[in-house]
Design an enzyme around this catalytic site. Structure first.
Site, short mmCIF file in Angstrom:
data_model
loop_
_atom_site.label_atom_id
_atom_site.label_comp_id
_atom_site.label_asym_id
_atom_site.label_seq_id
_atom_site.Cartn_x
_atom_site.Cartn_y
_atom_site.Cartn_z
CE1 TYR A 127 57.34 -73.08 -21.77
CE2 TYR A 127 58.18 -71.19 -23.01
CZ TYR A 127 57.21 -71.77 -22.21
OH TYR A 127 56.10 -71.04 -21.86
N GLY A 159 54.24 -72.41 -20.29
CA GLY A 159 54.19 -71.95 -18.91
C GLY A 159 54.46 -73.07 -17.92
CG ASN A 215 55.78 -70.35 -15.45
OD1 ASN A 215 56.92 -70.67 -15.13
ND2 ASN A 215 55.49 -69.90 -16.65
CD GLN A 216 52.72 -65.55 -17.28
OE1 GLN A 216 52.07 -64.54 -17.03
NE2 GLN A 216 52.54 -66.26 -18.37
#
Length: 517
Positions: A63, A70, A424-425
């Site tokens: 990643y 993200g 995502n966050q």
């Protein structure tokens, strides 16, 4: 710029644990920072990068190294673009706003990020560590805007300014002067750094900003607890209060250690070792009688605040982490700043209560209905000039305003999580906002402390002139003398802003030493 003299022993970083005091020493230039020359330390750092390079050659998926960031983690990056990806990361995060971190905070940020990378599980090169240490050694610090971090996926936006500066972009504060980073590097013959795969994430995807600010806030709050204790003793003396409210046997009945410690300090200051059968006055108002219970909350919280911040300081908190020994890449969420957020939210509440306590003491000191014979507003003017002079009247209004603002800012930031970055966050810590709030609250508390200190010293001197006044206890008398070396008594009215600003500067620099400090 003149720097304070440094001790001979530098702070050697080798992946071992640092204390909060180590951070303060570096931020205030009392110690230099060097990387360990031990071969095993360098080998540990280089193993992670070699493993990562091998994984990339074998077409492994990592990643942020072979993927987008993200929510774009499922989007592969072409092999020929991998080297450009770190620059993309710090470039698109260059959207910070607001005031910039001061020099002390900027030094703390650089150090805290370096300490984390020295853990050896971030997959970075030893050269990157050297570049970070170089910034501290040469006092070339990134210009970092305060605003733009939600405190999970790390302090991405503010830390992008650190990454960019290493690469010769954006601006630095170079020995106190703001200038382009490229000029500062070129002047010293240092080529801009080119981030290697994973190094952009390693620099930015962590909790360095909130942790750095948290270390500074901790030190300021710890000092304010001791200063508030001394100011309380001065207030009790000035108000001709009951010094036996702090009896040892009384506080043994409610055994909070910090609260007991505050009471013991007040006994020492007031020379009140043991309660007589009949006290001179039964019960003073809560702002003096209950001072150990207010200040004691800070003293009792300091150990666990320290534990949380020290653990965060000495953690590897980027993502992913590289375990070269086990041969694996570990994807997780150590960039989440929940522990720092919780410390900062609780710290700012406890600190604001110190302001409220001192503000109430000041209100008693200036009010002739409650100050037991002192002049109205603690005016030091002669009898024939009392009608014209107003003493600390406006200072008390100011202290009330600063207290109100501090109390207003105690809303916990950590409960205001926002879903960001295409969900995502979707759960974030708000730790950096909490830390910024805490620092603002502490500034306001310091202003209230300066005002109450100025007035309480005046009150002690005015009390000592009364016919029935006893001698000022030795510790308090010595402290009053030390304060008088910095600010003069208030006789005829004068503008007080310069006095208060000077006292705030002394408080911020922890000028006076109290008790076991």
């Amino acid at each position: 710029m003149t720097h304070p003299a440094e001790p001979t022993a530098p702070l050697i970083l080798d992946g071992g644990a640092l204390s909060l005091e180590d951070v303060l020493d570096v931020t205030q230039r009392r110690r230099r920072v060097t990387l360990s020359t031990a071969p095993e330390f360098r080998a540990r750092i280089e193993r992670g990068q070699r493993f990562l390079a091998r994984l990339l050659k074998e077409d492994g998926v990592v990643y942020g190294v072979t993927t987008g960031y993200g929510d774009a983690c499922t989007r592969p990056v072409a092999h020929q673009d991998i080297d450009d990806l770190p620059r993309q990361l710090y470039t698109f995060h260059g959207c910070g706003m607001g005031q910039i971190l001061d020099i002390e905070a900027a030094r703390a940020v650089v150090l805290v990020r370096l300490v984390s990378l020295c853990q050896g599980v971030s997959g970075v090169s030893f050269e990157l560590l050297e570049r970070l240490a170089w910034l501290l050694e040469h006092d070339v610090l990134p210009v970092i805007p305060e605003e733009g971090s939600v405190g999970a996926s790390g302090d991405l936006t503010p830390l992008s300014y650190l990454a960019a500066v290493l690469c010769g972009e954006r601006e630095v504060i170079d020995n106190g002067t703001r200038r382009p980073a490229s000029d500062a590097l070129a002047e010293r013959g240092l080529a801009p750094y080119r981030l290697k795969p994973k190094e952009g994430l390693a620099l930015m995807n962590g909790t360095a900003v909130m942790t750095a600010l948290g270390c500074l806030a901790f030190a300021r709050c710890a000092y304010l607890a001791q200063l508030s204790t001394r100011i309380t003793a001065l207030s009790v003396q000035a108000l001709d209060g009951n010094p036996y409210h702090f009896d040892a046997e009384l506080f043994a009945a409610k055994p909070h250690p910090g609260q007991q410690q505050v009471a013991a300090r007040l006994r020492q200051d007031l020379h009140a070792p043991r309660t007589p059968r009949n006290s001179p006055r039964l019960q003073d108002r809560y702002s003096t009688r209950c001072a150990p219970h207010v200040i004691g909350v800070v003293e009792d919280a300091l150990p666990w605040w320290r534990q949380f911040l020290t653990n965060e300081l000495n953690s590897a908190n980027d993502n992913p982490l590289i375990d070269a020994e086990a041969g694996k890449v570990m994807h997780g969420g150590h960039f989440y700043g929940g522990h720092v957020a919780f410390v900062m939210d609780s710290l700012k509440q406890a600190a604001a209560n110190l302001a409220d306590l001192l503000d109430r003491q000041l209100a008693l000191l200036v009010d002739s209905r409650y100050n037991h014979g002192l002049p109205s507003n603690l005016s030091g003017a002669s009898a024939e000039r009392l009608a014209l002079n107003h003493g600390y009247k406006a200072v008390q209004i100011g202290a009330s305003a600063w207290t109100a603002e501090a109390l207003k800012l105690t809303m916990p930031a950590s409960v205001f999580s926002r879903s960001t970055e295409c969900h995502n966050q979707d759960k974030v810590s708000m730790g950096t906002i909490a830390a910024r709030d805490a620092l603002r609250v502490l500034t306001l508390v310091e202003q209230v402390a300066a005002a109450t200190l100025h007035a309480a010293v005046q009150g002690v001197e005015l009390r000592s002139r009364l016919n029935d006044a006893g001698a000022v206890p030795e510790r308090l008398a010595a402290f009053v003398d030390s304060v008088r070396r910095d600010v003069a008594p208030l006789a005829e009215d004068r503008a007080m802003d310069s006095d208060l600003n000077h006292l705030c500067g002394l408080i911020r620099r922890r000028h006076w030493r109290f008790y076991d400090a």
